[in-house]
Design an enzyme around this catalytic site. Structure first.
Site, PDB file in Angstrom:
ATOM      1  N   ASN A   1      35.051  35.026  -6.943  1.00 21.19           N
ATOM      2  CA  ASN A   1      35.888  33.832  -6.825  1.00 21.19           C
ATOM      3  C   ASN A   1      35.835  33.285  -5.400  1.00 21.19           C
ATOM      4  O   ASN A   1      35.688  34.039  -4.445  1.00 21.19           O
ATOM      5  CB  ASN A   1      37.348  34.177  -7.153  1.00 21.19           C
ATOM      6  CG  ASN A   1      37.534  34.501  -8.624  1.00 21.19           C
ATOM      7  OD1 ASN A   1      37.048  33.777  -9.493  1.00 21.19           O
ATOM      8  ND2 ASN A   1      38.220  35.586  -8.913  1.00 21.19           N
TER       9      ASN A   1
ATOM     10  N   TYR B   1      27.982  45.982  -6.692  1.00 21.77           N
ATOM     11  CA  TYR B   1      27.645  46.725  -7.918  1.00 21.77           C
ATOM     12  C   TYR B   1      28.937  47.310  -8.494  1.00 21.77           C
ATOM     13  O   TYR B   1      29.106  48.506  -8.647  1.00 21.77           O
ATOM     14  CB  TYR B   1      26.614  47.822  -7.587  1.00 21.77           C
ATOM     15  CG  TYR B   1      26.017  48.488  -8.798  1.00 21.77           C
ATOM     16  CD1 TYR B   1      25.199  47.796  -9.683  1.00 21.77           C
ATOM     17  CD2 TYR B   1      26.276  49.832  -9.063  1.00 21.77           C
ATOM     18  CE1 TYR B   1      24.663  48.416 -10.795  1.00 21.77           C
ATOM     19  CE2 TYR B   1      25.735  50.465 -10.173  1.00 21.77           C
ATOM     20  CZ  TYR B   1      24.933  49.740 -11.036  1.00 21.77           C
ATOM     21  OH  TYR B   1      24.395  50.356 -12.145  1.00 21.77           O
TER      22      TYR B   1
ATOM     23  N   LYS C   1      48.209  32.440 -10.112  1.00 21.98           N
ATOM     24  CA  LYS C   1      47.720  33.699  -9.540  1.00 21.98           C
ATOM     25  C   LYS C   1      48.925  34.448  -9.020  1.00 21.98           C
ATOM     26  O   LYS C   1      49.946  33.834  -8.655  1.00 21.98           O
ATOM     27  CB  LYS C   1      46.763  33.415  -8.374  1.00 21.98           C
ATOM     28  CG  LYS C   1      45.779  34.532  -8.108  1.00 21.98           C
ATOM     29  CD  LYS C   1      44.590  34.507  -9.059  1.00 21.98           C
ATOM     30  CE  LYS C   1      43.655  35.663  -8.837  1.00 21.98           C
ATOM     31  NZ  LYS C   1      42.492  35.594  -9.743  1.00 21.98           N
TER      32      LYS C   1
ATOM     33  N   THR D   1      32.884  38.507 -18.680  1.00 21.78           N
ATOM     34  CA  THR D   1      32.602  37.737 -17.458  1.00 21.78           C
ATOM     35  C   THR D   1      31.098  37.753 -17.183  1.00 21.78           C
ATOM     36  O   THR D   1      30.496  36.727 -16.843  1.00 21.78           O
ATOM     37  CB  THR D   1      33.386  38.321 -16.257  1.00 21.78           C
ATOM     38  OG1 THR D   1      34.770  38.178 -16.530  1.00 21.78           O
ATOM     39  CG2 THR D   1      33.048  37.587 -14.960  1.00 21.78           C
TER      40      THR D   1
HETATM   41  N1  NAD Z   1      36.144  41.341 -13.643  1.00 20.30           N
HETATM   42  C1  NAD Z   1      36.246  40.103 -14.090  1.00 20.30           C
HETATM   43  O1  NAD Z   1      36.414  39.861 -15.291  1.00 20.30           O
HETATM   44  C2  NAD Z   1      36.155  38.940 -13.132  1.00 20.30           C
HETATM   45  C3  NAD Z   1      36.432  37.650 -13.616  1.00 20.30           C
HETATM   46  C4  NAD Z   1      36.313  36.568 -12.744  1.00 20.30           C
HETATM   47  C5  NAD Z   1      35.960  36.787 -11.424  1.00 20.30           C
HETATM   48  N2  NAD Z   1      35.715  38.068 -10.986  1.00 20.30           N
HETATM   49  C6  NAD Z   1      35.345  38.252  -9.589  1.00 20.30           C
HETATM   50  O2  NAD Z   1      34.037  38.807  -9.543  1.00 20.30           O
HETATM   51  C7  NAD Z   1      33.916  39.737  -8.477  1.00 20.30           C
HETATM   52  C8  NAD Z   1      33.486  41.089  -9.028  1.00 20.30           C
HETATM   53  O3  NAD Z   1      34.451  41.523  -9.958  1.00 20.30           O
HETATM   54  P1  NAD Z   1      34.492  43.054 -10.437  1.00 20.30           P
HETATM   55  O4  NAD Z   1      35.501  43.119 -11.520  1.00 20.30           O
HETATM   56  O5  NAD Z   1      33.106  43.529 -10.669  1.00 20.30           O
HETATM   57  O6  NAD Z   1      35.085  43.741  -9.134  1.00 20.30           O
HETATM   58  P2  NAD Z   1      34.847  45.248  -8.644  1.00 20.30           P
HETATM   59  O7  NAD Z   1      35.931  45.523  -7.673  1.00 20.30           O
HETATM   60  O8  NAD Z   1      34.668  46.162  -9.814  1.00 20.30           O
HETATM   61  O9  NAD Z   1      33.435  45.173  -7.897  1.00 20.30           O
HETATM   62  C9  NAD Z   1      33.252  44.580  -6.654  1.00 20.30           C
HETATM   63  C10 NAD Z   1      32.237  45.450  -5.917  1.00 20.30           C
HETATM   64  O10 NAD Z   1      31.878  44.781  -4.710  1.00 20.30           O
HETATM   65  C11 NAD Z   1      31.758  45.766  -3.705  1.00 20.30           C
HETATM   66  N3  NAD Z   1      31.850  45.115  -2.403  1.00 20.30           N
HETATM   67  C12 NAD Z   1      32.955  44.791  -1.689  1.00 20.30           C
HETATM   68  N4  NAD Z   1      32.598  44.177  -0.541  1.00 20.30           N
HETATM   69  C13 NAD Z   1      31.248  44.095  -0.547  1.00 20.30           C
HETATM   70  C14 NAD Z   1      30.288  43.546   0.334  1.00 20.30           C
HETATM   71  N5  NAD Z   1      30.644  42.954   1.485  1.00 20.30           N
HETATM   72  N6  NAD Z   1      28.974  43.632   0.007  1.00 20.30           N
HETATM   73  C15 NAD Z   1      28.583  44.231  -1.133  1.00 20.30           C
HETATM   74  N7  NAD Z   1      29.459  44.764  -2.021  1.00 20.30           N
HETATM   75  C16 NAD Z   1      30.766  44.701  -1.727  1.00 20.30           C
HETATM   76  C17 NAD Z   1      32.864  46.760  -4.011  1.00 20.30           C
HETATM   77  O11 NAD Z   1      32.616  48.013  -3.396  1.00 20.30           O
HETATM   78  C18 NAD Z   1      32.781  46.828  -5.527  1.00 20.30           C
HETATM   79  O12 NAD Z   1      31.896  47.837  -5.980  1.00 20.30           O
HETATM   80  C19 NAD Z   1      35.282  39.750  -7.773  1.00 20.30           C
HETATM   81  O13 NAD Z   1      35.239  38.818  -6.728  1.00 20.30           O
HETATM   82  C20 NAD Z   1      36.223  39.245  -8.849  1.00 20.30           C
HETATM   83  O14 NAD Z   1      37.359  38.599  -8.306  1.00 20.30           O
HETATM   84  C21 NAD Z   1      35.794  39.131 -11.813  1.00 20.30           C
END
Ligand code: NAD
Length: 347
Positions: free
Chosen positions: A246, A169, A66, A138
């Site tokens: 994560n 969302y 990471k 994902t």
């Molecule tokens: N994008 C990927 O391919 C991927 C892969 C593995 C893991 N992840 C994990 O999955 C999660 C979502 O990924 P993503 O790409 O959709 O991220 P993103 O940043 O597009 O979406 C996350 C959303 O969560 C919202 N948020 C933040 N704090 C919050 C809370 N307390 N309550 C409700 N909503 C909240 C944010 O405003 C945002 O809209 C992250 O933790 C990321 O590390 C993503």
């Protein structure tokens, strides 16, 4: 682990290589404001360890790594570029031991900037030969794990008529919401960002406040926002929890407590593996889109294997997923290490 202050930007960035037993370490580059550099160090260490488990369980010949850009304030666009170039120099100095992709705060366009200084980058935009955002794959992986979880909890993997709460969302959450609505689920979403809430309203999705997410009566809870959601005292109403965020647990013992309270929690490093499985399948192993998605879908079987073992052994899914990862990491098998190659134009 290497921590360096950038010569252009003065910003501290870091890379952690947790394991290279199965191949070069892969992991996202997190670009985030941290109260203290030590918080960033904690994050990079925990997240790199989670990547080791994720790659091992998903059958990938890659290790866990990471990288983190530890900001003390949100930078301007010009500063952002300088910070990324500094970070790319750090990645390059590791000579391919760590391959970077997007994570919280970065996207495919940022990978293009890193690429100016190092080839050890994946997920470039599609028009530049990469596979772009991994959020769609994902979501495919989360849905695969969800099917296995639903079968275990409800005796039926179908989502028709089930109430599903999605916390976050964002990119993955929006994909999940669309798909689950199509499957006939009653989807409720939550977010802290007004723009994302407006987007959800536009899709006709009912909203719930973030502080209500854990207590709402629902069949499934999908954590798709941030880590550290579940601690020792956290009460969860939904009997099934599976999502892409994560490091959802504040520590591993929380898995036992959730299990004791009758909540089936599918380990995040299993449910969230779809993106990395797809991206590395396409970019390092030359799979077609269909082949890579088919590989992501196998997360359903992996999850089922884990849940069956937990049920048979009276353990938790986390214990069984860890055992699966450990078995792979200690099997002594010669890793088939696909060499990172030049990006090609995606079909
Ligand atoms: N994008 C990927 O391919 C991927 C892969 C593995 C893991 N992840 C994990 O999955 C999660 C979502 O990924 P993503 O790409 O959709 O991220 P993103 O940043 O597009 O979406 C996350 C959303 O969560 C919202 N948020 C933040 N704090 C919050 C809370 N307390 N309550 C409700 N909503 C909240 C944010 O405003 C945002 O809209 C992250 O933790 C990321 O590390 C993503």
């Amino acid at each position: 682990m290497v921590v360096r202050r950038g010569r252009r930007s003065g910003v501290t960035t870091m890379v952690a290589v947790h394991s290279s037993t199965l191949g070069p370490a892969v992991g996202g580059c997190r670009f985030k404001v941290y109260p203290r550099v030590h918080d960033a160090i904690d994050d990079v260490l925990r997240l790199s360890a989670a990547m080791t488990r994720k790659c091992a369980v998903a059958g990938l010949d890659f290790g866990g790594g990471k990288s983190v850009v530890a900001l003390d304030a949100v930078p301007t666009a010009e500063q952002r570029r300088e910070i990324l170039l500094d970070h790319a120099d750090l990645i390059e100095s590791l000579g391919g031991a760590y391959l970077a992709g997007p994570d919280v705060g970065t996207g495919p366009e940022d990978m293009l900037v890193l690429r100016e200084r190092t080839p050890h980058v994946f997920c470039l935009p599609q028009e530049h030969g990469g596979t772009g955002s991994s959020s769609g794959p994902t979501a495919v992986g989360v849905l695969a794990a969800l099917r296995a979880g639903a079968l275990a909890v409800f005796g039926d993997e179908g989502m028709h008529g089930r109430k599903v709460v999605i916390s976050g969302y964002g990119s993955v959450g929006a994909h999940l919401a669309t798909d689950l609505v199509q499957q006939g689920a009653e989807v409720v979403v939550s977010d802290v960002d007004e723009r994302r809430l407006a987007a959800a309203r536009e899709q006709g999705l009912p909203l719930v406040r973030p502080e209500e997410v854990l207590g709402i009566e629902a069949d499934v809870l999908i954590p798709a926002a941030v880590g550290g959601v579940f601690g020792p005292e956290t009460e969860v109403s939904a009997p099934l929890v599976v999502g892409p965020a994560n490091n959802q647990l504040t520590d591993d013992t929380v898995a036992d407590e959730l299990s004791a309270r009758g909540v089936l929690w599918i380990p995040d490093f299993v449910a969230s593996a779809g993106g990395v499985v797809y991206t590395l399948g396409r970019e390092a192993q030359n799979l077609t889109h269909e082949q890579a998605i088919a590989r992501v879908e196998t997360l359903e079987d992996t999850t089922r294997t884990i849940l069956d073992a937990a049920s048979a052994n009276g353990t938790t899914p986390l214990a069984e997923a860890d055992a699966l990862a450990e078995a792979r990491l200690t099997s002594g098998a010669e890793p088939r290490t696909p060499s990172p190659r030049e990006p090609r134009t995606a079909a």
